[in-house]
Enzyme design. Structure first.
Site, PDB file in Angstrom:
ATOM      1  N   PHE A   1     -34.889   2.575 -63.179  1.00 17.34           N
ATOM      2  CA  PHE A   1     -36.023   1.875 -63.778  1.00 17.34           C
ATOM      3  C   PHE A   1     -36.395   0.615 -62.992  1.00 17.34           C
ATOM      4  CE2 PHE A   1     -38.383  -0.519 -66.952  1.00 17.34           C
ATOM      5  CZ  PHE A   1     -39.199   0.459 -67.483  1.00 17.34           C
TER       6      PHE A   1
ATOM      7  N   ALA B   1     -31.930   4.213 -68.725  1.00 18.80           N
ATOM      8  CA  ALA B   1     -30.582   4.192 -69.301  1.00 18.80           C
ATOM      9  C   ALA B   1     -30.364   5.259 -70.370  1.00 18.80           C
ATOM     10  CB  ALA B   1     -30.291   2.809 -69.876  1.00 18.80           C
TER      11      ALA B   1
ATOM     12  N   GLU C   1     -31.346   8.235 -70.405  1.00 14.64           N
ATOM     13  CA  GLU C   1     -31.123   9.556 -69.802  1.00 14.64           C
ATOM     14  C   GLU C   1     -29.727   9.706 -69.201  1.00 14.64           C
ATOM     15  OE1 GLU C   1     -35.033   8.793 -70.633  1.00 14.64           O
ATOM     16  OE2 GLU C   1     -34.099   7.713 -68.965  1.00 14.64           O
TER      17      GLU C   1
ATOM     18  N   THR D   1     -29.970  -0.988 -65.666  1.00 17.53           N
ATOM     19  CA  THR D   1     -30.291  -2.323 -66.153  1.00 17.53           C
ATOM     20  C   THR D   1     -31.289  -2.226 -67.288  1.00 17.53           C
ATOM     21  OG1 THR D   1     -29.979  -3.232 -63.932  1.00 17.53           O
ATOM     22  CG2 THR D   1     -31.159  -4.604 -65.510  1.00 17.53           C
ATOM     23  N   VAL D   2     -31.008  -2.948 -68.362  1.00 17.12           N
ATOM     24  CA  VAL D   2     -31.928  -3.066 -69.484  1.00 17.12           C
ATOM     25  C   VAL D   2     -32.179  -4.556 -69.683  1.00 17.12           C
ATOM     26  CG1 VAL D   2     -32.388  -2.502 -71.900  1.00 17.12           C
ATOM     27  CG2 VAL D   2     -30.912  -0.993 -70.529  1.00 17.12           C
TER      28      VAL D   2
ATOM     29  N   THR E   1     -40.028  -6.356 -77.830  1.00 18.13           N
ATOM     30  CA  THR E   1     -39.903  -5.438 -78.963  1.00 18.13           C
ATOM     31  C   THR E   1     -38.436  -5.094 -79.210  1.00 18.13           C
ATOM     32  OG1 THR E   1     -40.010  -3.411 -77.653  1.00 18.13           O
ATOM     33  CG2 THR E   1     -42.115  -4.413 -78.288  1.00 18.13           C
TER      34      THR E   1
ATOM     35  N   HIS F   1     -37.131  -2.290 -78.741  1.00 17.98           N
ATOM     36  CA  HIS F   1     -36.722  -1.204 -77.846  1.00 17.98           C
ATOM     37  C   HIS F   1     -35.426  -1.556 -77.104  1.00 17.98           C
ATOM     38  CE1 HIS F   1     -37.246   2.434 -75.533  1.00 17.98           C
ATOM     39  NE2 HIS F   1     -37.173   1.760 -74.407  1.00 17.98           N
TER      40      HIS F   1
ATOM     41  N   ASN G   1     -18.798   1.772 -67.473  1.00  8.46           N
ATOM     42  CA  ASN G   1     -20.152   1.497 -67.939  1.00  8.46           C
ATOM     43  C   ASN G   1     -20.702   0.289 -67.202  1.00  8.46           C
ATOM     44  OD1 ASN G   1     -22.536   0.874 -69.249  1.00  8.46           O
ATOM     45  ND2 ASN G   1     -21.687   1.062 -71.303  1.00  8.46           N
TER      46      ASN G   1
END
Length: 161
Positions: A25, A56, A58, A85-86, A91, A93, A118
């Site tokens: 991403f 992430a 997936e 990475t998130v 929001t 999400h 992880n």
């Protein structure tokens, strides 16, 4: 009482077959996480297959599919590394992605008795992500690879191979 044995620093040789699934991403962050993870895996003398997915969420399904396929071919993976990475947005999400990806990875690791590192960063902003992904700073990709290899060494020492 004898002092417990602890390993501090360094990379132990752990010949193994490792599956690394990375979320692309954020390409620049993914490149840095991957660089750190591959450096640790190669230093340990392990072989690594790298598979890229969009995000992430997936990662867990991809791991489950590829681990099952490899086992069916009698070429099982010894360990798995998840990278991505998130970054928190405006929001909810963020909460869904971070909680569900982490829960799914933990479920896979425990149910399959599969050493899993992880390395999905969950951060507030891009600056935190850069610091954690960078191999010159926190090297969380390398840490995730080392975590998977450390659990694999424990699994092998316990005779669970």
């Amino acid at each position: 009482m004898a002092e417990p044995k602890r390993r501090v620093g360094g990379v132990e040789q752990t010949p193994a077959r490792v599956l690394l699934v990375e979320a692309r991403f954020y390409d620049a962050l993914a490149d840095e996480l991957l660089k750190g993870a591959l450096r640790r895996i190669e230093a340990a003398g392990a072989h690594c297959d790298v598979v890229s997915v969009p995000g992430a969420l997936e990662i867990p399904a991809t791991i489950a599919i590829l681990v099952q396929a490899a086992s069916a071919r009698h070429q099982p993976y010894d360990a798995v590394v998840a990278l991505g990475t998130v970054i928190r947005g405006e929001t909810t999400h963020y909460e869904i992605v971070t909680e569900q990806s982490a829960r799914a990875l933990m479920d896979l690791s425990v149910s399959l008795r599969l050493p899993l590192g992880n390395g999905i960063l969950t951060v507030e902003n891009e600056a935190q992500a850069i610091a954690r992904a960078s191999v010159d700073h926190m090297d969380k990709g390398g840490d995730a690879a080392e975590a998977a290899l450390a659990v694999l060494r424990i699994k092998r020492a316990a005779g669970c191979v």
